[in-house]
Write a protein that holds these residues in place. Sequence first.
Motif, PDB file in Angstrom:
ATOM      1  N   SER B  58       0.846  -1.193   0.000  1.00 47.86           N
ATOM      2  CA  SER B  58       0.000   0.000   0.000  1.00 47.86           C
ATOM      3  C   SER B  58       0.879   1.239   0.000  1.00 47.86           C
ATOM      4  O   SER B  58       2.089   1.164   0.229  1.00 47.86           O
ATOM      5  CB  SER B  58      -0.882   0.023   1.248  1.00 47.86           C
ATOM      6  N   LYS B  59       0.265   2.348  -0.246  1.00 46.45           N
ATOM      7  CA  LYS B  59       0.991   3.608  -0.219  1.00 46.45           C
ATOM      8  C   LYS B  59       1.622   3.838   1.149  1.00 46.45           C
ATOM      9  O   LYS B  59       2.738   4.356   1.253  1.00 46.45           O
ATOM     10  CB  LYS B  59       0.039   4.752  -0.557  1.00 46.45           C
ATOM     11  N   ALA B  60       0.913   3.450   2.172  1.00 41.98           N
ATOM     12  CA  ALA B  60       1.442   3.619   3.526  1.00 41.98           C
ATOM     13  C   ALA B  60       2.767   2.875   3.674  1.00 41.98           C
ATOM     14  O   ALA B  60       3.718   3.394   4.263  1.00 41.98           O
ATOM     15  CB  ALA B  60       0.431   3.137   4.560  1.00 41.98           C
ATOM     16  N   ASP B  61       2.826   1.672   3.120  1.00 41.27           N
ATOM     17  CA  ASP B  61       4.065   0.899   3.218  1.00 41.27           C
ATOM     18  C   ASP B  61       5.191   1.559   2.433  1.00 41.27           C
ATOM     19  O   ASP B  61       6.331   1.600   2.895  1.00 41.27           O
ATOM     20  CB  ASP B  61       3.819  -0.516   2.690  1.00 41.27           C
ATOM     21  N   SER B  64       6.305   4.500   4.406  1.00 49.12           N
ATOM     22  CA  SER B  64       6.985   4.056   5.618  1.00 49.12           C
ATOM     23  C   SER B  64       8.417   3.633   5.309  1.00 49.12           C
ATOM     24  O   SER B  64       9.348   3.965   6.057  1.00 49.12           O
ATOM     25  CB  SER B  64       6.223   2.887   6.244  1.00 49.12           C
ATOM     26  N   VAL B 120      -2.284   8.989   4.255  1.00 48.13           N
ATOM     27  CA  VAL B 120      -2.301   7.661   4.867  1.00 48.13           C
ATOM     28  C   VAL B 120      -1.588   7.722   6.213  1.00 48.13           C
ATOM     29  O   VAL B 120      -0.887   8.677   6.506  1.00 48.13           O
ATOM     30  CB  VAL B 120      -1.598   6.620   3.963  1.00 48.13           C
ATOM     31  N   ASP B 121      -1.775   6.683   6.997  1.00 47.62           N
ATOM     32  CA  ASP B 121      -1.220   6.712   8.345  1.00 47.62           C
ATOM     33  C   ASP B 121       0.210   6.181   8.353  1.00 47.62           C
ATOM     34  O   ASP B 121       0.455   5.005   8.126  1.00 47.62           O
ATOM     35  CB  ASP B 121      -2.091   5.869   9.274  1.00 47.62           C
ATOM     36  N   VAL B 122       1.154   7.061   8.605  1.00 51.78           N
ATOM     37  CA  VAL B 122       2.551   6.653   8.683  1.00 51.78           C
ATOM     38  C   VAL B 122       3.110   7.027  10.050  1.00 51.78           C
ATOM     39  O   VAL B 122       4.317   7.172  10.235  1.00 51.78           O
ATOM     40  CB  VAL B 122       3.395   7.318   7.576  1.00 51.78           C
ATOM     41  N   THR B 123       2.213   7.152  10.994  1.00 49.08           N
ATOM     42  CA  THR B 123       2.610   7.558  12.336  1.00 49.08           C
ATOM     43  C   THR B 123       3.675   6.630  12.914  1.00 49.08           C
ATOM     44  O   THR B 123       4.692   7.094  13.436  1.00 49.08           O
ATOM     45  CB  THR B 123       1.387   7.546  13.263  1.00 49.08           C
ATOM     46  N   SER B 125       5.824   4.672  11.581  1.00 49.42           N
ATOM     47  CA  SER B 125       7.124   4.813  10.964  1.00 49.42           C
ATOM     48  C   SER B 125       7.796   6.118  11.376  1.00 49.42           C
ATOM     49  O   SER B 125       9.003   6.163  11.646  1.00 49.42           O
ATOM     50  CB  SER B 125       6.938   4.753   9.454  1.00 49.42           C
TER      51      SER B 125
END
Lengths: 224, 224
Positions: B58-61, B64, B120-123, B125
């Motif tokens: 995903s974009k989050a990955d 991250s 997206v949630d990258v908190t 990371s």
Amino acid sequence: MVYRRTHQVVKRLAARRSAILAAAREAAAEGGMAAVQIAPVAVKANVAAGTVYRYFPSKADLISELIAEVSRDELAAVRRAADAAPGPSSALAAAISTVAVHVLSQRKLAWGILAEPVDVDVTASRIASRREIADEIASRIEAAVRAGHLPAQDTQLAATALLGALHEALVGPLAPDNLDDPVRLRDTVQAVTLLALRAVGVMDARARGLVVQAVLPVKTLVGA
Amino acid sequence: MVYRRTHQVVKRLAARRSAILAAAREAAAEGGMAAVQIAPVAVKANVAAGTVYRYFPSKADLISELIAEVSRDELAAVRRAADAAPGPSSALAAAISTVAVHVLSQRKLAWGILAEPVDVDVTASRIASRREIADEIASRIEAAVRAGHLPAQDTQLAATALLGALHEALVGPLAPDNLDDPVRLRDTVQAVTLLALRAVGVMDARARGLVVQAVLPVKTLVGA
DNA sequence: ATTCGCTCTGAATAAGTGTTCAGTTCTTAT
DNA sequence: ATAAGAACTGAACACTTATTCAGAGCGAAT
């Protein structure tokens, strides 16, 4: 002409506007900026979604006003605390610890106002909000420099750095997590205030004295 | 079995993965995290949008990993600079000014990694990234404390505050805007390093010496 | 050359929310 | 009571991007 805005209506309109803003603030305090969505805010304020748009042109405007409002409150508190202090150095100490306490008493709101990702662009409002507080701190630093208590320095830069330090240490993602314990909270506020004072050049021993002076009076704010 | 992953294919896959990450990094460096969108990144990496998903769930990955990568680079630079210093205090000074220089040399990227709003949630990371650096700084502070150069203190809190100060002063929205001028840049790095060193309790005169020591060697990083 | 299976493509889909607007309700003045 | 204007409602719309997936393309073994 068969319709005219009577005083009563004007008052009701103003009340609604406040209610919407208050609802937004409540949402932000509970769930951060992510929770400030038009539909839920409208529900909280007892109006329909469309009505919000009769008071705020867009979500960005609503949030911008929210930021401005919270910022105004904080600035007022900082000024009050600093003005009550006996001298420029303790005024600076009071200003710093007031920011610390204020921010800690509403962590989620503070994080939302300061840095939480929002889907609309509120950069301008955030910058303005920070600059207000930073300017206030900068002028307090400057006063202390003029009084000969601090070395000459770039006060604007110092103020910005101090705020960054406070925010990161107190509401950032690495902030200590047990700040609900009042004792630990007080210790933390003292620690960061001390750090901040030393950063601008207050000698260590003197700083410790100022910290105690500064933190005690504003403790009451936590309860508010 | 008529198909097997040959070495050549494995290499090509790895190269593609790197290309995608590099494209993301480039996009972030140019336009901040907002510019890291699947379609544009895919174009930059010379693949189709769908292909990105064969390498990152995903974009989050993707983001991250980008954050982790940049963070690794920075941590390595900080360690290198600090380890090369003659003593614990100058190691701390070197670490701090390395962070400052590093962050300044890629402002947009740094802002994106640190704090820019992302959809997206990258908190997680981001927290990990900050904690790595903060831990490194904290351990350098601790070393200086053990060596008797600094007063005892909550090193974790101090490190967090220092990073907050650096970031806010250098890449935050209130950061000075003419940091492209090398002279002004150097002065600013010196000023925030001095501020940071004093914050943890380095005496003023000694701090000035350390700042000069620390900033000069890492100046070369700006060119890199 | 052929077949199998992995990889790539990119247009279509999905999903979440801010925003709009035609119709309804309320307020004021006659 | 009634008309006219203002305010309110809330379901429908719009828009943006991440994500999917059926089919095309390609590489490896026989």
